[in-house]
Design an enzyme around this catalytic site. Structure first.
Site, short mmCIF file in Angstrom:
data_model
loop_
_atom_site.label_atom_id
_atom_site.label_comp_id
_atom_site.label_asym_id
_atom_site.label_seq_id
_atom_site.Cartn_x
_atom_site.Cartn_y
_atom_site.Cartn_z
N PRO A 1 1.28 -2.03 8.80
CA PRO A 1 2.66 -2.20 9.28
C PRO A 1 3.60 -1.03 8.92
O PRO A 1 4.73 -1.01 9.35
CB PRO A 1 3.12 -3.48 8.58
N GLY A 2 3.13 -0.07 8.08
CA GLY A 2 3.97 1.11 7.89
C GLY A 2 4.27 1.51 6.46
O GLY A 2 5.19 2.30 6.23
N GLY A 3 3.50 1.01 5.49
CA GLY A 3 3.75 1.36 4.08
C GLY A 3 3.66 2.87 3.84
O GLY A 3 4.48 3.45 3.12
N ASP B 1 -6.46 4.83 19.67
CA ASP B 1 -7.56 4.83 18.71
C ASP B 1 -7.46 6.08 17.82
O ASP B 1 -7.46 7.20 18.33
CB ASP B 1 -8.90 4.83 19.47
N SER C 1 0.82 -1.23 0.00
CA SER C 1 0.00 0.00 0.00
C SER C 1 0.84 1.26 0.00
O SER C 1 0.31 2.34 -0.24
CB SER C 1 -1.02 0.07 1.13
N LYS D 1 -12.91 3.76 1.64
CA LYS D 1 -13.10 2.37 1.19
C LYS D 1 -14.52 2.22 0.64
O LYS D 1 -15.48 2.75 1.24
CB LYS D 1 -12.90 1.39 2.36
N ASP E 1 -5.39 5.58 6.28
CA ASP E 1 -5.71 4.44 5.40
C ASP E 1 -6.55 3.41 6.17
O ASP E 1 -6.40 2.21 5.99
CB ASP E 1 -4.37 3.82 4.93
N ASP F 1 -1.66 3.30 15.64
CA ASP F 1 -2.24 1.99 15.30
C ASP F 1 -1.97 1.03 16.46
O ASP F 1 -0.88 1.05 17.03
CB ASP F 1 -1.60 1.44 14.00
C1 LIG Z 1 -5.17 -1.02 5.54
S1 LIG Z 1 -4.28 -1.03 7.02
C2 LIG Z 1 -3.14 0.25 6.84
C3 LIG Z 1 -1.97 -0.10 6.00
C4 LIG Z 1 -0.90 0.97 6.01
N1 LIG Z 1 -1.36 2.20 5.37
C5 LIG Z 1 0.35 0.52 5.30
O1 LIG Z 1 0.66 1.07 4.25
O2 LIG Z 1 1.03 -0.37 5.80
C6 LIG Z 1 -5.41 -0.37 8.16
C7 LIG Z 1 -4.88 -0.23 9.56
O3 LIG Z 1 -5.81 0.54 10.32
C8 LIG Z 1 -5.74 0.11 11.65
N2 LIG Z 1 -6.95 0.60 12.34
C9 LIG Z 1 -8.23 0.27 12.12
N3 LIG Z 1 -9.05 0.95 12.97
C10 LIG Z 1 -8.23 1.72 13.73
C11 LIG Z 1 -8.46 2.65 14.78
N4 LIG Z 1 -9.70 2.92 15.21
N5 LIG Z 1 -7.40 3.25 15.33
C12 LIG Z 1 -6.13 3.00 14.92
N6 LIG Z 1 -5.87 2.13 13.91
C13 LIG Z 1 -6.91 1.50 13.34
C14 LIG Z 1 -5.61 -1.39 11.56
O4 LIG Z 1 -5.02 -1.91 12.74
C15 LIG Z 1 -4.72 -1.54 10.33
O5 LIG Z 1 -3.38 -1.70 10.71
#
Ligand SMILES: C[S@@+](CC[C@H](N)C(=O)[O-])C[C@H]1O[C@@H](n2cnc3c(N)ncnc32)[C@H](O)[C@@H]1O
Length: 357
Positions: A225-227, A263, A191, A308, A279, A243
Site C-alpha cells: 500500500p505504499g510504506g 507487472d 514495512s 525473502k 519489496d 503494483d
Molecule cells: C510486501 S508487499 C509490499 C509492501 C510495501 N513495500 C509497503 O511498504 O507498503 C509486496 C507487494 O508486491 C506486489 N507484487 C507482487 N508481485 C508483483 C508483480 N509481479 N508486479 C507488481 N507488484 C507485485 C504485491 O501486490 C504487494 O503489494
C-alpha cells in the site's frame, strides 16, 4: 585463552545461518575454530583455536560484510555464576586476567529475546556502578584516542555474562546492534521502517543529503500500500509506484506518486532513475535476476532490494542470490558493489543495497 570467543548477536531463529556464515568467513580468513549455538537464543559464539583469534578475526573481516550479525565483540570465555552481590569484581578480574586495554565506552546488553529483555532494568541500574569502578581501575576513559575501543558486557542472565571488546570503527554503532525507529503514523504500512533502516545502514550520514536528495526520481516495485513509497515521498522524491494493488490515497494526493498497475518484472522506466527499491515476495533467484537487470541496463543508479527467505538453508540462498547478481553484471561488463544485511525490521528476509561502480 584470552579473547578467543567471537560473540555475534543475531535475530532469534537465525543462529544456524549466522553460524554457517561465520564458519565460512573464518575459514577464508584462515582462523579456525568451532561454533556454539543455541536455537532461538539470539546469539552465536565462534571459538577460535588461536588464543586471541576472535580479535584477530575481527581485524580480518569487515562488520558491514556480515549478513546476519547485528553486533559482534571479541570476548573471553563466559563468566559463569558470578556473585549477585559483587558482579563488578568478577568483571574487573576478567579484564585484568585477559589484559583488556582501557576502553572509551562500556555497554551492557542482552540478547533480543523476551526472556533476556527482562534483564534490561537490571542492566540500566548496573551500568553506572560498573562505569565508576572501571574508571577507578583505569579500564574506562573519556580520552579521545581511547574512543576506538568499546567494552561489551552481554548478560545471558543476571549471573552469566560474556565480556568482550569491539573496535567502534568496525562494528554497529547501536546498542545491541538494533536501530530503533519510531513508526511514522502517516505511513500506510509498518514495512516503511525496513526502508528507513536500510537508508541508515547503507548510506553514510554524510552522503544522505546528496544520495537521497529532494527532486530525485525513483521507482518502487511492488509498492502497495505504499510504506516504502512513503519514505521516498517524505524525502521529496518523485516515485513511480508499480503494483496491481491499491496505493494509499494520501500518497496519491501528494502528486509525487505515479501509480502504474503493471507487472514489476516487465516494467521499464522511461529514463534512468536515481533509485529503484523493491519489496516483492518472490524467490530470491527471481528477485536477484530483476536487480541485476536494472543494474546492467543502467535503469537506476542505486537500488535497495528485499530477498525473502522462507526456506531452511537461508545463508546458502543469500550467497547464491548475491553471486547471481554479481555473475550477471560481470558477464555484461558491469561492476557492482553489493551489501547485504538482515536488518532489525527484517523478518524472514534480508535487505540488499546495490550500486554500479
Ligand atoms: C510486501 S508487499 C509490499 C509492501 C510495501 N513495500 C509497503 O511498504 O507498503 C509486496 C507487494 O508486491 C506486489 N507484487 C507482487 N508481485 C508483483 C508483480 N509481479 N508486479 C507488481 N507488484 C507485485 C504485491 O501486490 C504487494 O503489494
Amino acid at each position: 585463552m584470552s579473547r578467543n570467543h567471537l560473540l555475534l548477536y543475531c535475530r532469534p531463529g537465525f543462529e544456524s545461518d549466522m553460524a554457517g556464515e561465520i564458519q565460512d568467513k573464518a575459514a577464508v580468513a584462515g582462523i579456525y575454530g568451532y561454533v556454539k549455538t543455541k536455537k532461538d537464543s539470539g546469539y552465536v559464539v565462534y571459538i577460535t583455536q588461536e588464543p586471541d583469534g576472535a580479535w584477530k578475526l575481527m581485524g580480518n573481516l569487515r562488520f558491514d560484510d556480515l549478513v546476519f550479525a547485528r553486533q559482534w565483540c571479541a570476548a573471553v570465555p563466559m563468566l559463569e555464576n558470578i556473585s549477585q552481590t559483587d558482579r563488578v569484581s568478577a568483571i574487573l578480574e576478567a579484564l585484568n586476567e585477559h589484559d583488556f586495554p582501557c576502553c572509551g565506552d562500556v555497554v551492557l546488553e542482552t540478547a533480543d529475546t523476551n526472556e533476556a529483555k527482562e534483564l534490561s532494568g537490571f542492566c540500566k541500574k548496573f551500568v553506572n556502578p560498573l562505569r565508576q569502578s572501571l574508571r577507578k581501575a583505569d579500564k574506562l576513559t573519556s580520552k579521545p584516542n581511547e574512543k576506538i575501543s568499546r567494552l561489551h558486557c552481554f548478560f545471558l542472565d543476571s549471573t552469566n555474562v560474556y565480556v568482550g571488546i569491539t573496535d567502534t570503527r568496525n562494528s554497529s554503532p547501536w546498542s545491541g546492534g538494533i536501530l530503533r525507529l519510531k513508526f511514522p503514523k502517516a505511513a500506510p504500512s509498518r514495512s516503511t521502517l525496513k526502508l528507513e533502516e536500510a537508508f541508515h545502514t547503507f548510506i553514510p550520514a554524510d552522503d544522505r543529503d546528496t544520495r537521497l536528495a529532494p527532486g530525485m526520481k525513483s521507482v518502487d516495485l511492488g509498492a502497495a500500500p505504499g510504506g516504502w513509497t512513503w519514505q521516498l515521498v517524505n524525502r521529496s522524491m518523485m516515485v513511480i509506484a508499480v503494483d496491481n494493488g491499491p496505493m494509499q490515497q494520501e500518497l496519491l494526493d501528494t502528486a509525487q506518486v505515479d501509480h502504474r498497475e503493471e507487472d514489476a518484472f516487465t516494467f521499464q522506466p522511461p529514463k534512468q532513475v536515481d533509485w529503484m527499491v523493491c519489496d516483492i515476495v518472490d524467490k530470491p533467484s527471481r528477485s536477484a535476476e530483476l536487480m541485476a537487470r536494472w543494474l546492467v541496463n543502467g535503469w537506476c543508479r542505486e537500488t535497495i532490494f528485499n530477498l525473502k527467505l522462507p526456506m531452511k538453508q537461508r545463508w546458502q540462498a543469500v550467497q547464491s542470490a548475491l553471486q547471481m547478481v554479481e555473475d550477471i553484471c560481470a558477464g555484461q561488463g558491469v561492476q557492482v558493489e553489493l551489501r547485504c544485511k538482515q536488518l532489525f525490521h527484517d523478518r524472514e528476509e534480508v535487505t540488499v543495497h546495490g550500486i554500479s561502480v
